[in-house]
Design a protein around this motif. Structure first.
Motif, PDB file in Angstrom:
ATOM      1  N   LYS A 151       0.835  -1.204   0.000  1.00  0.00           N
ATOM      2  CA  LYS A 151       0.000   0.000   0.000  1.00  0.00           C
ATOM      3  C   LYS A 151       0.870   1.255   0.000  1.00  0.00           C
ATOM      4  O   LYS A 151       1.739   1.411   0.859  1.00  0.00           O
ATOM      5  CB  LYS A 151      -0.897   0.032   1.237  1.00  0.00           C
ATOM      6  N   PRO A 152       0.632   2.150  -0.952  1.00  0.00           N
ATOM      7  CA  PRO A 152       1.355   3.420  -0.944  1.00  0.00           C
ATOM      8  C   PRO A 152       0.530   4.525  -0.278  1.00  0.00           C
ATOM      9  O   PRO A 152      -0.696   4.495  -0.273  1.00  0.00           O
ATOM     10  CB  PRO A 152       1.522   3.712  -2.435  1.00  0.00           C
ATOM     11  N   HIS A 153       1.205   5.494   0.286  1.00  0.00           N
ATOM     12  CA  HIS A 153       0.559   6.758   0.607  1.00  0.00           C
ATOM     13  C   HIS A 153       1.599   7.867   0.518  1.00  0.00           C
ATOM     14  O   HIS A 153       2.808   7.606   0.505  1.00  0.00           O
ATOM     15  CB  HIS A 153      -0.141   6.732   1.971  1.00  0.00           C
ATOM     16  N   ILE A 188       5.463   6.736   0.729  1.00  0.00           N
ATOM     17  CA  ILE A 188       5.686   5.750   1.786  1.00  0.00           C
ATOM     18  C   ILE A 188       4.944   4.477   1.419  1.00  0.00           C
ATOM     19  O   ILE A 188       3.754   4.500   1.093  1.00  0.00           O
ATOM     20  CB  ILE A 188       5.228   6.289   3.146  1.00  0.00           C
ATOM     21  N   LEU A 189       5.655   3.350   1.457  1.00  0.00           N
ATOM     22  CA  LEU A 189       5.092   2.054   1.092  1.00  0.00           C
ATOM     23  C   LEU A 189       5.055   1.161   2.315  1.00  0.00           C
ATOM     24  O   LEU A 189       6.035   1.099   3.083  1.00  0.00           O
ATOM     25  CB  LEU A 189       5.925   1.420  -0.012  1.00  0.00           C
ATOM     26  N   SER A 190       3.926   0.461   2.486  1.00  0.00           N
ATOM     27  CA  SER A 190       3.800  -0.463   3.614  1.00  0.00           C
ATOM     28  C   SER A 190       3.322  -1.804   3.086  1.00  0.00           C
ATOM     29  O   SER A 190       2.605  -1.887   2.087  1.00  0.00           O
ATOM     30  CB  SER A 190       2.824   0.087   4.655  1.00  0.00           C
ATOM     31  N   ALA A 191       3.740  -2.858   3.784  1.00  0.00           N
ATOM     32  CA  ALA A 191       3.365  -4.224   3.421  1.00  0.00           C
ATOM     33  C   ALA A 191       3.335  -5.053   4.690  1.00  0.00           C
ATOM     34  O   ALA A 191       4.016  -4.734   5.675  1.00  0.00           O
ATOM     35  CB  ALA A 191       4.361  -4.810   2.420  1.00  0.00           C
ATOM     36  N   PRO A 192       2.558  -6.139   4.708  1.00  0.00           N
ATOM     37  CA  PRO A 192       2.475  -6.971   5.911  1.00  0.00           C
ATOM     38  C   PRO A 192       3.851  -7.457   6.390  1.00  0.00           C
ATOM     39  O   PRO A 192       4.662  -7.932   5.603  1.00  0.00           O
ATOM     40  CB  PRO A 192       1.601  -8.144   5.449  1.00  0.00           C
ATOM     41  N   GLN A 231       6.451  -5.937   7.231  1.00  0.00           N
ATOM     42  CA  GLN A 231       7.605  -5.224   6.698  1.00  0.00           C
ATOM     43  C   GLN A 231       7.686  -3.850   7.350  1.00  0.00           C
ATOM     44  O   GLN A 231       6.646  -3.225   7.623  1.00  0.00           O
ATOM     45  CB  GLN A 231       7.444  -5.013   5.184  1.00  0.00           C
ATOM     46  N   PRO A 232       8.881  -3.333   7.592  1.00  0.00           N
ATOM     47  CA  PRO A 232       8.981  -1.921   7.975  1.00  0.00           C
ATOM     48  C   PRO A 232       8.578  -1.053   6.786  1.00  0.00           C
ATOM     49  O   PRO A 232       8.662  -1.485   5.632  1.00  0.00           O
ATOM     50  CB  PRO A 232      10.467  -1.751   8.308  1.00  0.00           C
ATOM     51  N   GLU A 233       8.125   0.153   7.054  1.00  0.00           N
ATOM     52  CA  GLU A 233       7.752   1.036   5.951  1.00  0.00           C
ATOM     53  C   GLU A 233       8.985   1.427   5.139  1.00  0.00           C
ATOM     54  O   GLU A 233      10.093   1.541   5.672  1.00  0.00           O
ATOM     55  CB  GLU A 233       7.069   2.297   6.478  1.00  0.00           C
ATOM     56  N   LEU A 234       8.757   1.605   3.844  1.00  0.00           N
ATOM     57  CA  LEU A 234       9.800   2.079   2.948  1.00  0.00           C
ATOM     58  C   LEU A 234       9.460   3.505   2.545  1.00  0.00           C
ATOM     59  O   LEU A 234       8.376   3.766   2.022  1.00  0.00           O
ATOM     60  CB  LEU A 234       9.887   1.193   1.703  1.00  0.00           C
ATOM     61  N   GLU A 235      10.379   4.423   2.782  1.00  0.00           N
ATOM     62  CA  GLU A 235      10.152   5.834   2.483  1.00  0.00           C
ATOM     63  C   GLU A 235      11.030   6.239   1.299  1.00  0.00           C
ATOM     64  O   GLU A 235      12.247   6.035   1.312  1.00  0.00           O
ATOM     65  CB  GLU A 235      10.479   6.686   3.702  1.00  0.00           C
ATOM     66  N   LEU A 236      10.397   6.817   0.280  1.00  0.00           N
ATOM     67  CA  LEU A 236      11.097   7.227  -0.937  1.00  0.00           C
ATOM     68  C   LEU A 236      10.833   8.694  -1.224  1.00  0.00           C
ATOM     69  O   LEU A 236       9.744   9.199  -0.923  1.00  0.00           O
ATOM     70  CB  LEU A 236      10.620   6.395  -2.140  1.00  0.00           C
ATOM     71  N   PRO A 237      11.795   9.382  -1.834  1.00  0.00           N
ATOM     72  CA  PRO A 237      11.536  10.771  -2.221  1.00  0.00           C
ATOM     73  C   PRO A 237      10.488  10.830  -3.327  1.00  0.00           C
ATOM     74  O   PRO A 237      10.540  10.062  -4.284  1.00  0.00           O
ATOM     75  CB  PRO A 237      12.898  11.271  -2.700  1.00  0.00           C
TER      76      PRO A 237
END
Length: 273
Positions: free
Chosen positions: A58-60, A67-71, A73-79
């Motif tokens: 899921k992106p937001h 910011i990407l989240s998945a079950p 998983q830690p969140e992934l933050e991208l510019p």
């Protein structure tokens, strides 16, 4: 008069989308729509067709970050406005275009969750990917969409389909950009030109559907429906159709609640009974 009732963007191709109430339109379509994409070792795009678990990512957007989240998983933050990266020639169906890599950390994050080696790339602002000239004008362009910057579906098209299903499905199965209400089911099959908030759209081609509508976006589980029913009621020349691809003529802003002016109509496409 038809009204724009929902707007969706899909920042990373084939991941979950984001519902927005107002959003800018630029030369490639809705801003940030399909700006990022996952590729395999052969530089070919990856999608839910082969990796249905992509639906669970899921992106937001917060400020200048995607910011990407998945079950589990830690969140992934991208510019939100990436720069740099290695240039990569990537494949999207029969197209080849240039992309740039994001980061080894992003590649590792996606590879770990999807349990397959992959890389995340982005579409540079200066790169122009022209739309198929059989259906478009020379200035029409898109980022990493399958082929067109917009997909339009009416709410009543989904309502008509759901009346034939034992269990209704959500509009998310069909991954539209623009959803329209206050019109007949499949009214969009007749539209050739429309205007929303002074942005004119051409609808040159109906959208043929792959296996993705059969994947539950909340569980990533494959189902026989709604594809089995579409195969019965929306099949033409061995393809299933639902919704219309669209091209836009200029930048601007779209908002939920905007009127949809029908400028030109024509014969039903595809010519289903």
């Amino acid at each position: 008069m038809p009204v724009l009732s929902q707007i969706y963007i899909y920042p990373v191709k084939s991941l979950a989308g984001i519902a927005v109430t107002e959003w800018p339109v630029d030369s490639n379509g809705l801003r940030f729509d399909r700006k990022w994409m996952l590729i395999d070792a052969q530089q070919q795009f990856l999608s839910q067709r082969s990796l249905p678990q992509m639906a669970l990512i899921k992106p937001h957007i917060e400020g200048d970050c995607l910011i990407l989240s998945a079950p589990n998983q830690p969140e992934l933050e991208l510019p939100l406005h990436p720069t740099g990266g290695d240039e990569v020639e990537v494949g999207i169906w029969h197209d080849r275009c240039l992309a740039k890599s994001v980061s080894p950390a992003a590649d590792e994050w996606f590879s770990r969750f999807l349990q397959t080696d992959c890389r995340l790339v982005y579409h540079p602002d200066e790169q122009i990917r022209q739309v198929d000239q059989r259906y478009a004008q020379p200035a029409d362009q898109t980022a990493f969409s399958d082929g067109f910057p917009f997909l339009i579906i009416s709410e009543n098209s989904l309502n008509a389909l759901n009346q034939l299903l034992d269990a209704p499905v959500s509009m998310l199965r069909f991954r539209p950009n623009l959803v329209v209400t206050d019109c007949d089911s499949h009214a969009e099959d007749h539209w050739r030109q429309i205007k929303i908030n002074n942005i004119a759209f051409r609808l040159p081609k109906p959208c043929s559907r792959c296996a993705v509508p059969g994947i539950d976006p909340e569980t990533a589980v494959r189902n026989k429906e709604p594809l089995a029913t579409l195969n019965r009621i929306r099949r033409w020349e061995n393809k299933l159709y639902f919704g219309q691809n669209a091209l836009h003529d200029k930048a601007g802003t779209l908002s939920v609640g905007d009127w949809v002016d029908i400028l030109e109509s024509g014969e039903k496409q595809p010519p289903l009974p």
